[in-house]
Design an enzyme around this catalytic site. Structure first.
Site, PDB file in Angstrom:
ATOM      1  N   GLY A  62       0.695  -1.284   0.055  1.00 24.35           N
ATOM      2  CA  GLY A  62      -0.052  -0.035   0.165  1.00 24.35           C
ATOM      3  C   GLY A  62       0.990   1.028  -0.016  1.00 24.35           C
ATOM      4  N   SER A  63       0.197   2.246   0.475  1.00 24.66           N
ATOM      5  CA  SER A  63       0.773   3.697   0.511  1.00 24.66           C
ATOM      6  C   SER A  63       2.001   3.929   1.051  1.00 24.66           C
ATOM      7  CB  SER A  63      -0.498   4.708   0.953  1.00 24.66           C
ATOM      8  OG  SER A  63      -0.074   5.879   1.125  1.00 24.66           O
ATOM      9  N   THR A  64       2.681   4.704   0.821  1.00 23.38           N
ATOM     10  CA  THR A  64       3.877   5.249   1.390  1.00 23.38           C
ATOM     11  C   THR A  64       3.545   6.213   2.815  1.00 23.38           C
ATOM     12  OG1 THR A  64       4.105   7.401   0.207  1.00 23.38           O
ATOM     13  CG2 THR A  64       5.440   5.471  -0.636  1.00 23.38           C
TER      14      THR A  64
END
Length: 133
Positions: A62-64
């Site tokens: 997923g997202s940073t």
């Protein structure tokens, strides 16, 4: 008692109860940063807390923003004591570095087949091994 060697990514020492997810984790969306509770609706560990656990999962996804969520968990005092991955990726590594959470991966054996929920784990992130009690 079993000793398993791995690669130290973030040094440190921790002991505690294991919480094991066979599925990858996205810290953005899967875990509430205020409580440390797994909130993803279809996750097998939904409703359980990672607070003060040795959190074991294959890898992050997923997202940073996930790195910052790990940091928020630490600031809110609901972070895991240590993280063990089959293979860590940058989101998890950076989150553990800025939060000072011991992180080990690339174990000589498949930790997802050895470590079970509730096992007592000693994480030696200086010498590069864990002890499963």
């Amino acid at each position: 008692m079993k000793i398993i060697r791995g690669r130290v990514l973030v040094e440190g020492y921790a002991e505690g109860e294991a919480l094991v997810s066979k599925e990858p984790i996205s810290f953005l969306g899967d875990i509430d940063p205020k409580t440390g509770i797994i909130v993803r609706k279809d996750h097998p560990l939904r409703g359980l807390s990672i607070k003060d656990k040795v959190f074991v999962f294959p890898y992050g996804k997923g997202s940073t923003v996930g790195s910052y969520i790990i940091y928020q968990l630490a600031k809110n005092d609901v972070a895991p004591k240590a993280i063990l991955n089959v293979k860590s990726e940058p989101i998890i590594i950076i989150g553990c570095v800025i939060s000072e959470i011991p992180l080990i991966d690339s174990f000589k054996e498949n930790i997802l087949k050895i470590v079970k929920n509730g096992d007592y784990i000693v994480v030696n992130g200086r010498e590069g091994h864990i002890i499963v009690k």
